[in-house]
Design a protein around this motif. Structure first.
Motif, PDB file in Angstrom:
ATOM      1  N   GLU A 227       0.804  -1.191   0.151  1.00 25.72           N
ATOM      2  CA  GLU A 227      -0.022   0.239   0.030  1.00 25.72           C
ATOM      3  C   GLU A 227       1.041   1.512   0.106  1.00 25.72           C
ATOM      4  OE1 GLU A 227      -2.647  -0.368   2.940  1.00 25.72           O
ATOM      5  OE2 GLU A 227      -2.485  -2.209   3.856  1.00 25.72           O
ATOM      6  N   ALA A 228       2.310   1.250   0.955  1.00 22.76           N
ATOM      7  CA  ALA A 228       2.839   2.616   0.585  1.00 22.76           C
ATOM      8  C   ALA A 228       3.343   2.812  -0.472  1.00 22.76           C
ATOM      9  CB  ALA A 228       3.774   2.006   2.291  1.00 22.76           C
ATOM     10  N   ILE A 229       3.648   1.493  -1.343  1.00 26.88           N
ATOM     11  CA  ILE A 229       4.710   1.744  -2.220  1.00 26.88           C
ATOM     12  C   ILE A 229       3.435   2.206  -3.197  1.00 26.88           C
ATOM     13  CG2 ILE A 229       5.039   0.538  -4.570  1.00 26.88           C
ATOM     14  CD1 ILE A 229       7.801   0.077  -2.167  1.00 26.88           C
ATOM     15  N   GLU A 230       2.648   1.647  -3.577  1.00 25.83           N
ATOM     16  CA  GLU A 230       1.506   2.840  -4.117  1.00 25.83           C
ATOM     17  C   GLU A 230       1.041   3.673  -4.104  1.00 25.83           C
ATOM     18  OE1 GLU A 230       0.140   1.428  -7.231  1.00 25.83           O
ATOM     19  OE2 GLU A 230       1.226  -0.620  -6.830  1.00 25.83           O
ATOM     20  N   GLN A 231       0.842   4.378  -2.690  1.00 25.36           N
ATOM     21  CA  GLN A 231       1.185   5.696  -2.727  1.00 25.36           C
ATOM     22  C   GLN A 231       2.837   6.226  -3.169  1.00 25.36           C
ATOM     23  OE1 GLN A 231      -1.370   6.883  -1.163  1.00 25.36           O
ATOM     24  NE2 GLN A 231      -0.158   9.391  -1.191  1.00 25.36           N
ATOM     25  N   ILE A 232       3.859   5.434  -2.888  1.00 21.57           N
ATOM     26  CA  ILE A 232       4.626   6.464  -3.486  1.00 21.57           C
ATOM     27  C   ILE A 232       4.460   6.860  -4.920  1.00 21.57           C
ATOM     28  CG2 ILE A 232       7.326   6.046  -4.271  1.00 21.57           C
ATOM     29  CD1 ILE A 232       7.156   4.342  -0.952  1.00 21.57           C
ATOM     30  N   LYS A 233       4.118   5.610  -5.490  1.00 18.90           N
ATOM     31  CA  LYS A 233       3.759   5.504  -7.386  1.00 18.90           C
ATOM     32  C   LYS A 233       2.885   6.659  -7.622  1.00 18.90           C
ATOM     33  CE  LYS A 233       3.350   1.865  -9.283  1.00 18.90           C
ATOM     34  NZ  LYS A 233       3.233   0.748  -9.548  1.00 18.90           N
ATOM     35  N   ARG A 234       1.866   6.607  -6.571  1.00 17.12           N
ATOM     36  CA  ARG A 234       0.954   7.981  -6.713  1.00 17.12           C
ATOM     37  C   ARG A 234       1.309   9.543  -6.553  1.00 17.12           C
ATOM     38  NH1 ARG A 234      -3.093   4.138  -4.827  1.00 17.12           N
ATOM     39  NH2 ARG A 234      -2.839   5.055  -2.650  1.00 17.12           N
ATOM     40  N   ASP A 235       2.564   9.473  -5.467  1.00 17.73           N
ATOM     41  CA  ASP A 235       2.776  10.742  -4.845  1.00 17.73           C
ATOM     42  C   ASP A 235       4.001  11.066  -6.514  1.00 17.73           C
ATOM     43  OD1 ASP A 235       1.639  11.242  -3.257  1.00 17.73           O
ATOM     44  OD2 ASP A 235       2.525  10.822  -1.883  1.00 17.73           O
ATOM     45  N   ARG A 236       4.597  10.131  -7.316  1.00 16.90           N
ATOM     46  CA  ARG A 236       5.359  10.660  -8.306  1.00 16.90           C
ATOM     47  C   ARG A 236       6.781  10.660  -7.584  1.00 16.90           C
ATOM     48  NH1 ARG A 236       3.726   7.459 -12.247  1.00 16.90           N
ATOM     49  NH2 ARG A 236       5.316   8.936 -13.034  1.00 16.90           N
ATOM     50  N   ILE A 237       7.196  10.360  -6.235  1.00 15.82           N
ATOM     51  CA  ILE A 237       8.382  10.219  -5.788  1.00 15.82           C
ATOM     52  C   ILE A 237       9.364   9.771  -6.953  1.00 15.82           C
ATOM     53  CG2 ILE A 237       9.716   9.503  -3.814  1.00 15.82           C
ATOM     54  CD1 ILE A 237       7.771  11.088  -2.449  1.00 15.82           C
ATOM     55  N   THR A 238      10.391  10.387  -6.689  1.00 16.13           N
ATOM     56  CA  THR A 238      11.613  10.149  -7.259  1.00 16.13           C
ATOM     57  C   THR A 238      12.733   9.565  -6.907  1.00 16.13           C
ATOM     58  OG1 THR A 238      12.649  12.598  -7.827  1.00 16.13           O
ATOM     59  CG2 THR A 238      10.937  12.320  -9.187  1.00 16.13           C
ATOM     60  N   LYS A 239      12.824  10.355  -5.743  1.00 17.07           N
ATOM     61  CA  LYS A 239      14.286   9.518  -5.004  1.00 17.07           C
ATOM     62  C   LYS A 239      13.363   9.383  -3.373  1.00 17.07           C
ATOM     63  CE  LYS A 239      17.846  12.591  -6.394  1.00 17.07           C
ATOM     64  NZ  LYS A 239      18.480  11.661  -6.868  1.00 17.07           N
ATOM     65  N   LEU A 240      14.138   7.442  -3.041  1.00 10.53           N
ATOM     66  CA  LEU A 240      12.973   7.138  -1.703  1.00 10.53           C
ATOM     67  C   LEU A 240      14.607   6.626  -0.712  1.00 10.53           C
ATOM     68  CD1 LEU A 240      10.229   6.482  -0.302  1.00 10.53           C
ATOM     69  CD2 LEU A 240      11.792   3.966  -1.489  1.00 10.53           C
ATOM     70  N   VAL A 241      14.455   6.856   0.052  1.00 10.78           N
ATOM     71  CA  VAL A 241      15.298   6.052   1.256  1.00 10.78           C
ATOM     72  C   VAL A 241      14.325   4.971   2.462  1.00 10.78           C
ATOM     73  CG1 VAL A 241      16.748   6.762   3.335  1.00 10.78           C
ATOM     74  CG2 VAL A 241      16.264   8.802   1.520  1.00 10.78           C
ATOM     75  N   VAL A 242      14.422   3.669   2.241  1.00 11.65           N
ATOM     76  CA  VAL A 242      14.481   2.978   2.804  1.00 11.65           C
ATOM     77  C   VAL A 242      14.122   3.065   4.267  1.00 11.65           C
ATOM     78  CG1 VAL A 242      13.637   0.280   2.800  1.00 11.65           C
ATOM     79  CG2 VAL A 242      13.907   1.664   0.482  1.00 11.65           C
ATOM     80  N   LEU A 243      13.938   3.662   5.182  1.00  8.91           N
ATOM     81  CA  LEU A 243      14.454   3.051   6.661  1.00  8.91           C
ATOM     82  C   LEU A 243      13.974   2.162   7.793  1.00  8.91           C
ATOM     83  CD1 LEU A 243      16.096   4.498   8.194  1.00  8.91           C
ATOM     84  CD2 LEU A 243      14.263   6.349   8.985  1.00  8.91           C
ATOM     85  N   PRO A 244      14.257   0.566   7.510  1.00  5.99           N
ATOM     86  CA  PRO A 244      13.417  -0.156   8.356  1.00  5.99           C
ATOM     87  C   PRO A 244      13.839   0.739   9.681  1.00  5.99           C
ATOM     88  CG  PRO A 244      15.377  -0.886   7.274  1.00  5.99           C
ATOM     89  CD  PRO A 244      15.470   0.843   6.758  1.00  5.99           C
ATOM     90  N   LEU A 245      12.861   0.617  10.381  1.00  8.60           N
ATOM     91  CA  LEU A 245      12.702   1.274  12.218  1.00  8.60           C
ATOM     92  C   LEU A 245      13.286  -0.603  12.829  1.00  8.60           C
ATOM     93  CD1 LEU A 245       9.233   2.883  11.873  1.00  8.60           C
ATOM     94  CD2 LEU A 245      11.802   3.981  12.209  1.00  8.60           C
ATOM     95  N   TYR A 246      13.921  -1.150  12.665  1.00  5.96           N
ATOM     96  CA  TYR A 246      14.600  -1.858  13.470  1.00  5.96           C
ATOM     97  C   TYR A 246      16.229  -1.616  13.856  1.00  5.96           C
ATOM     98  CZ  TYR A 246      10.654  -4.837  11.998  1.00  5.96           C
ATOM     99  OH  TYR A 246       9.478  -5.196  11.579  1.00  5.96           O
ATOM    100  N   PRO A 247      16.602  -1.065  15.514  1.00  2.00           N
ATOM    101  CA  PRO A 247      17.979  -0.640  14.706  1.00  2.00           C
ATOM    102  C   PRO A 247      19.408  -1.413  14.653  1.00  2.00           C
ATOM    103  CG  PRO A 247      16.627  -0.269  16.464  1.00  2.00           C
ATOM    104  CD  PRO A 247      15.849  -0.590  16.036  1.00  2.00           C
TER     105      PRO A 247
END
Ligand SMILES: C=CC1=C(C)c2cc3[nH]c(cc4nc(cc5[nH]c(cc1n2)c(C)c5CCC(=O)O)C(CCC(=O)O)=C4C)c(C)c3C=C
Ligand SMILES: [Fe+2]
Length: 534
Positions: A227-247
């Motif tokens: 679902e998040a990825i679909e929103q990212i595509k709809r928003d036409r994001i061009t640069k993505l930082v992937v940050l897992p919330l596990y230290p």
């Protein structure tokens, strides 16, 4: 109600994560573009350092040519020379991760290809586990969890059993899990807390002149990563930082989410071309360590004699085989993380004794030791009177802090002779921590899309996603040793015969298991194995 937290959300933010419009902070409007990213890379680690100016944005990057071409310094893990002092020699070595794990580049890093221009839309994708929001969600949530091959690791030959086994175990475990979720208010607070963290992170990023939108992608419940990825595509994001919330990195947590992301990315034309980078773990960051130390310091003060309190780090466990056979770095990162927090406490003149143990084991296999429950009993027997529990593997309150630690372990401790018990809250939206996450994102930006990923060759070794594969494969020795799947039938004592015999045998076992659960009788009950899943 015991263990229930009242409010999970942090202070509200003017930047709504559900909106798909991008507001530009004053710094990045067309009239004022001369803001600088606060990037200072550790010169000592670099054989070359470059400074770039694109659209008024200042970026610095370094490439260490003394290392093999597959390695760069994990520069976004520390942004200033101050932070470097946190690192032991050992931890520096560990930061020399495979290049692909860190940046979108196959060979040399050349950030001159990647101007951050006005048209760029920056996104940050926070990856987390997810939790059931109602009691009705519990069994399907558990199904999703156990259906994950990074949670229940079956040999390739038996992978076809993953789904029926997930169904079986989730139905079996649901009643016990439901009890736990009922006792913390009827559902997991994880979504609410992660949303609040996302809002705060976005606020900090904008304050630091980085107009980014933050998304939440959960592995096992809503909002799902897809679902998040679909929103990212709809928003036409061009640069993505992937940050897992596990230290700390584990195959079962960040690894699983990254594996999923990799499969989504590979199949999507838009995503293949979107530039991105991954921050695989960040337990060693100065802000995180300081925030943890501060929380511990605050809780210690609540004891009558703080110096007599034993600091009890309790991490979520993983099966021992993950570490010993598949090479999961989780245990090593956890131990190093605890050392760094204790070093920080020492700087604050806090020299209490401490220990690390692992909680929340599931199923009949051996998990990382020492186990939290056994350690509590031993400490009681040894005469320890005051314990401060520190949840260390997760940055939000969740069922295992609110129920397992606050209720079960506390009860066990008091029964075992421990008289005073305290618990450090999870970080949640603690400002030093969120601000540090924002810095981690900013420090990673020059490495987003440091190469063109649109050509076919690049696509095949797509990094960091491709390299996440590499990273996982490096730990996942079993997976590499397994033979390729057999698709064609051959007569005789052949691989295909073994495969199909194996499948038939497993099917028979499955039928027996289902019979056993429905009738309540059978060999697993006799051996006492089945109740372990409950
Ligand atoms: C770093 C954190 C975590 C690791 C490592 C991890 C591994 C792991 N977990 C299970 C099984 C279960 N986990 C469950 C819940 C759960 N797990 C984590 C974190 C880690 N898991 C969190 C934060 C949560 C709680 C989410 C919430 O709803 O608040 C559950 C469900 C709860 C329960 O029934 O106890 C299971 C089951 C395995 C098997 C595993 C490693 C292989
Ligand atoms: Fe878990």
């Amino acid at each position: 109600m015991k263990g229930l937290i009242q409010s999970h959300a942090c202070s509200s933010s003017p930047y709504s994560s559900s909106s798909s419009t991008f507001l530009r902070p004053p710094c990045l409007t067309s009239t004022s573009r001369n803001c600088k990213f606060p990037l200072q890379l550790p010169q000592a680690m670099c054989s070359s350092q470059r400074i770039y100016r694109c659209s008024g944005v200042h970026m610095e990057a370094c490439h260490n040519s003394y290392l093999s071409k597959n390695h760069i310094v994990a520069r976004f893990s520390w942004g200033s020379s101050e932070t470097q002092s946190l690192f032991s020699k050992q931890s520096l070595n560990k930061l020399l991760l495979p290049l692909g794990a860190l940046v979108t580049s196959q060979t040399q890093l050349d950030v001159s290809n990647v101007p951050i221009v006005d048209e760029d839309k920056i996104g940050v994708l926070l990856l987390n586990l997810g939790g059931p929001e109602t009691l009705d969600d519990v069994q399907p949530f558990l199904f999703n969890l156990f259906a994950d091959p990074d949670i229940i690791r079956l040999p390739r030959l038996f992978r076809f059993l993953q789904m029926p086994l997930a169904q079986f175990i989730s139905v079996l475990r649901a009643p016990k899990s439901k009890e736990g979720y009922a006792s913390i208010g009827g559902g997991s607070p994880l979504r609410q807390i992660t949303d609040a963290q996302a809002e705060e992170l976005m606020k900090f990023l904008w304050e630091k002149n980085v107009p980014a939108k933050v998304y939440v992608g959960m592995r096992y419940w809503h909002p799902f990563t897809e679902e998040a990825i679909e929103q990212i595509k709809r928003d036409r994001i061009t640069k993505l930082v992937v940050l897992p919330l596990y230290p700390q990195f584990s195959i079962s947590t960040s690894g699983s989410s990254l594996r999923l992301l990799e499969s989504i990315f590979r199949e999507d034309e838009y995503l293949v071309n979107m530039q991105h980078t991954v921050i695989p773990s960040w337990y060693q960051r100065e802000g995180y360590i300081k925030a943890m130390a501060k929380l511990i310091e605050n809780e210690l003060k609540k004891f009558g004699s703080p110096e007599e309190v034993m600091i009890f780090f309790s991490a979520h466990g993983v099966p021992l085989a993950y570490v010993e056979e598949a090479g999961d770095p989780y245990k090593a990162e956890m131990e190093e993380c605890v050392d760094l927090i204790m070093e920080e406490l020492e700087k604050r003149k806090i020299t209490n004794s401490y220990t690390l143990a692992y909680q929340s084991r599931v199923g009949p296999v051996e998990w990382l030791k020492p186990y939290t429950d056994e350690t509590i009993i031993e400490l009681g027997q040894k005469g320890v009177k005051s314990l401060l529990a520190v949840p260390i593997s997760f940055v939000s309150e969740h069922i295992e802090t609110l129920e397992e630690i606050d209720v079960e372990y506390k009860e066990l401790a008091l029964k075992s002779g421990i008289e005073k018990w305290g618990r450090v809250p999870a970080l949640g939206c603690e400002p030093t921590f969120i601000s540090d996450l924002a810095d981690a994102v900013i420090e990673s930006l020059p490495y987003v899309g440091a190469m063109a990923v649109s050509n076919l060759e690049a696509r095949q070794s797509l990094v960091p996603l491709g390299s996440v594969e590499e990273l996982l494969a490096a730990y996942d020795s079993q997976r590499r040793e397994l033979p390729p799947p057999v698709t064609m039938w051959e007569w005789g004592w052949t691989k295909s015969a073994e495969t199909w015999n194996g499948r038939a045998a497993m099917l028979a076992v499955l039928v027996l298991l289902v019979l056993e659960v429905t009738t309540g009788e059978g060999f697993l009950h006799q051996w006492g194995i089945l109740p372990l899943f409950r």
